[in-house]
Design an enzyme around this catalytic site. Structure first.
Site, PDB file in Angstrom:
ATOM      1  N   SER A 660       0.810  -1.220   0.000  1.00  0.00           N
ATOM      2  CA  SER A 660       0.000   0.000   0.000  1.00  0.00           C
ATOM      3  C   SER A 660       0.845   1.272   0.000  1.00  0.00           C
ATOM      4  O   SER A 660       0.298   2.367  -0.156  1.00  0.00           O
ATOM      5  CB  SER A 660      -0.945   0.013   1.200  1.00  0.00           C
ATOM      6  OG  SER A 660      -0.218   0.046   2.411  1.00  0.00           O
ATOM      7  N   LYS A 703      -6.102   5.169   8.043  1.00  0.00           N
ATOM      8  CA  LYS A 703      -4.956   5.898   7.499  1.00  0.00           C
ATOM      9  C   LYS A 703      -5.271   7.392   7.374  1.00  0.00           C
ATOM     10  O   LYS A 703      -4.452   8.244   7.731  1.00  0.00           O
ATOM     11  CB  LYS A 703      -4.572   5.316   6.139  1.00  0.00           C
ATOM     12  CG  LYS A 703      -3.967   3.928   6.234  1.00  0.00           C
ATOM     13  CD  LYS A 703      -3.677   3.345   4.858  1.00  0.00           C
ATOM     14  CE  LYS A 703      -3.021   1.977   4.975  1.00  0.00           C
ATOM     15  NZ  LYS A 703      -2.757   1.357   3.659  1.00  0.00           N
TER      16      LYS A 703
END
Length: 816
Positions: A660, A703
């Site tokens: 990611s 996040k």
């Protein structure tokens, strides 16, 4: 609402609200209970099929995540299913009078085993009184004495005849310590040796001959005495049998009449009666028992106990009170707990056993019904899985000790008759156990043909939300909690989507929702409110996050103290804010991570420092390797890469895995190549493919919130934001503080589909697209990257020619 790549997302796309007005009830108290678990149609269909089909091997493995209500649904479904089925038969063990080492298994109609046990115990108890009384009766004693007197008279008559014959020949009969002796007599007195020798020889010879004849006759009589004694004992034994039979026949016949409908029981009772007659001494006190010391008598087994152990009924499975087929949940599925065991007792320092010490296992109790086991626990006990498979394959229950089963011991023990097995086994476990067993155990697929796969998620349809609400209502009633109003249910639905990380789906983790309800019930009690509302649910959510948030708070504190360096303002070349997710127990939080890149002349290698020091996982290394493919294909496909680039997660002291961060790493690398700074007020997450497309990642909400928290505490400026993959927009369920900041223009969330879009936002400089000639626009980021790569390639060629020239000169000098 339409989503425009590269443009900030509207607040409406950051959180999917559940409108309480869409719910067709006011509180969960208005809902009737439902036996269907929400969103699990596939698994329910499989369980219905497996429990309905009567063919061997169609046992069930319920696989899926914990907390999805698997155990509760299976319990409720099986109990409802079992209630409509017939109660299976009882099972008990009794003595096998032909071979006591092999107890016999007997089945009876439900609830009859206890009646048989009580009846046999009563017969034995009555026999312990009736038999001694019969043997002490005057009639028995008279007949016994008559038999003994007959033997005595025979013995006396035989001796009398010998004695009379001896008297006719002047021979006396005397008793000596060694037996009977014959001696000559005169006038009623025995002759001494001296007087006997004075007799004429022919008279002495006559005495010797007559004494020898009498001795032979006596020996013949003595040899016949054991036979006569044996005949006497047989007559006495037959007399005892007849008396004992008369004493117990009435008791046993009465019990037989009660069980005539079960032929095997009637047959056993008849054999029991015959065995009692043959072993009547078990009911009589031996004269030797009176001579046994009192202390030893306390340790010896009483005759009453010995008789009861021999003839009592060992009820293995009693269905008394059961209203349907049994449903057994075994929490400790060890070998003996499943198969049963044979216990032992200590007597005089030795371990002994008998059929009354046979104990049932879970398979015995579930026989004729359903057995539910936890797969992880089952596999953790030695030989338990093998024992279960053997029982299911053979369709019979054979009780053996674990030590004997694996060959550690070979001792004389019982061999109980096997019991036919008819049971449906339901294993519940994580998916990993199902697939491992399916792959590595050939028998697994033959025995567990039906997988009931529970879903991780479900669509937020009105039907599923209502089913979810009904399940909540049922659990609330069972636990005695306050009911929820519609606002509270709506907040739970939103929390379910947030937990799953998908605004278009609901988590099937019903147990987590119920934990929130239980905790919200506490806050409702504290606030003295009659119903649980959205506020109480939110308090429960906040409390859970706070209890598990110590490490999260410490990380954020160190970021603010600049122990961990993460910038939220300014611009840097080759530096970018990446985003990672840290999972600690049940709490997940986002952590901003500074990623840097450096470039120099080289042979086209992109060095992943994390991989070089063995901190990078395979997925992270894969993402970095994709960067080389993108650089070569996107910029100069016909010119070899001539750079040496290094990428690193700064201040990373643990393992790094996942791809990611590959989008962030690529942007940092391009920034270093083009020497264009990246705005540090932005962070990015997403994986990259070789064509520069940015792909979806997990933990997007955590996040975004992780970077937002740092920006908020350092001060929101309106320029800060996070770049996320376009594919992750549907997963957004951001908390209210982030949504409010976006609404007020203090924070932004940018969806991007390609690295060029991300570079434009991160640098403020257009990335640029190729024209028909395959060239990027001037002053664009991609044009500068191409120019830098060409420059590095030319320098590499120049270095190559220089090295080649030096080599040629040296060669010529050596040749001359």
């Amino acid at each position: 609402m339409k989503v425009n790549p590269g443009k900030p997302l509207a607040p409406e796309l950051l959180y999917r609200h559940c409108d309480p007005d869409d719910l067709e009830f006011k509180t969960t108290a208005d809902l009737r209970e439902s036996g269907e678990i929400p969103g699990q149609d596939r698994a329910i269909e499989a369980i219905h099929f497996a429990t309905g089909i009567g063919i061997d091997g169609h046992n069930v493995f319920v696989l899926g995540p914990s907390g999805s209500g698997r155990h509760a649904f299976v319990r409720q479904f099986l109990q409802n299913k079992a209630a409509t089925q017939e109660v299976p038969e009882d099972w008990c063990y009794v003595s096998n009078f032909d071979d006591l080492r092999k107890p016999k298994a007997i089945s009876l109609p439900p609830g009859r085993s206890r009646m048989l046990k009580v009846g046999v115990a009563q017969v034995i108890e009555d026999a312990q009184t009736a038999i001694p009384a019969a043997f002490e009766s005057e009639d028995f004693q008279t007949q016994r004495e008559a038999v003994a007197e007959e033997f005595k008279e025979f013995q006396e008559e035989a001796f009398r005849e010998i004695e009379e014959e001896a008297n006719k020949h002047d021979i006396g009969v005397i008793q000596t310590p060694t037996g009977i002796a014959f001696i000559p007599v005169r006038k009623g007195e025995a002759l001494s040796n001296e007087d006997f020798k004075k007799l004429p020889e022919d008279e002495q010879e006559k005495f010797h001959k007559e004494i020898e004849d009498l001795t032979q006759r006596m020996q013949h009589i003595m040899r016949s005495m054991p036979k006569r004694a044996r005949e006497m004992r047989q007559k006495i034994r037959q007399l005892e049998r007849d008396v004992a039979s008369l004493a117990v026949s009435g008791l046993v016949d009465e019990l037989v009449q009660k069980h005539l409908d079960v032929p095997v029981v009637a047959e056993h009772l008849e054999k029991m009666q015959a065995d009692i007659v043959e072993n009547v001494s078990l009911f009589l006190q031996s004269p030797d028992d009176k001579n046994v010391p009192a202390q030893l008598q306390q340790t010896m087994e009483s005759r009453e106990s010995a008789a009861m152990r021999r003839y009592a009924v060992n009820v293995l499975v009693d269905r008394n009170g059961l209203s349907g087929a049994p449903v057994v949940f075994e929490d400790k599925p060890g070998f003996v707990e499943l198969i049963g065991r044979i216990e032992h007792e200590s007597q005089f320092g030795s371990l002994v056993t008998n059929f009354s010490l046979i104990r049932a296992g879970a398979l015995h109790r579930a026989n004729g019904g359903y057995l539910v086991l936890d797969a992880a626990k089952l596999l953790s006990y030695p030989m338990a899985w093998e024992g279960l498979k053997r029982a299911l394959n053979s369709r019979e229950l054979r009780i053996r000790s674990l030590a004997d089963d694996i060959g550690l011991l070979s001792t004389v023990s019982l061999e109980p008759e096997p019991i036919p097995l008819d049971v449906k086994v339901i294993l519940i476990g994580e998916r990993i156990y199902y697939y491992l067993l399916e792959r590595h155990d050939p028998e697994f697929g033959e025995l567990f043909k039906v997988p009931a796969d529970f879903e991780d998620q479900m669509k937020p349809t009105a039907e599923n939300v209502e089913s979810f609400s009904r399940w909540l209502a049922a659990t609330i009633r069972k636990d005695g909690l306050r009911h929820l109003d519609r606002e509270g249910v709506a907040r739970l639905v939103e929390a379910s989507s947030r937990r799953l990380g998908d605004s278009e789906r609901l988590a099937t983790d019903i147990e987590h929702s119920m934990d929130l309800v239980r905790e919200a019930n506490y806050w409702a009690e504290q606030g003295d409110t009659a119903l649980i509302g959205a506020d109480e649910v939110q308090m429960a959510i906040d409390a859970q996050l706070r209890r598990g948030g110590r490490i999260r708070d410490r990380v954020q504190e160190e970021l603010l103290r600049e122990t961990f360096l993460v910038e939220t303002s300014g611009k840097r070349v080759g530096q970018i804010n990446g985003l990672a997710v840290v999972q600690i127990g049940q709490v997940a939080f986002g952590r901003p991570q500074r990623i840097t890149a450096s470039v120099k002349l080289g042979s086209g290698e992109v060095i992943d420092i994390e991989r070089e020091v063995k901190l990078g996982g395979p997925l992270h290394s894969k993402g970095v390797l994709i960067l080389s493919g993108f650089l070569g294909a996107h910029y100069l496909s016909e010119v070899p890469l001539s750079l040496s680039a290094s990428l690193v997660f700064e201040q990373s002291y643990g393992g790094v895995d996942g791809d990611s961060a590959s989008a962030a790493e690529l942007c940092a690398l391009i920034s270093a190549l083009a020497e264009i700074p990246i705005r540090q007020c932005l962070a990015i997450t997403g994986s990259i493919d070789q064509h520069g497309r940015i792909q979806a990642i997990g933990g997007v909400n955590e996040k975004i919130e992780g970077f937002f928290d740092i920006c908020e505490q350092k001060g929101l400026t309106g320029d800060q934001g996070v770049l996320i993959p376009m594919a992750n927009v549907k997963h957004l369920m951001l908390r209210k503080g982030v949504v409010a900041a976006v609404e007020s223009g203090q924070f932004n969330v940018y969806p991007v589909a390609h690295v060029d879009e991300a570079l434009t936002i991160l640098t403020g400089v257009p990335a640029g697209k190729k024209n028909q000639k395959g060239e990027f626009p001037k002053r664009s980021i991609n044009r500068k990257v191409c120019e830098r790569l060409l420059e590095l390639a030319q320098k590499r060629r120049a270095f190559g020619k220089s090295d080649m020239g030096e080599g040629d000169s040296t060669h010529e000098e050596a040749g001359s």
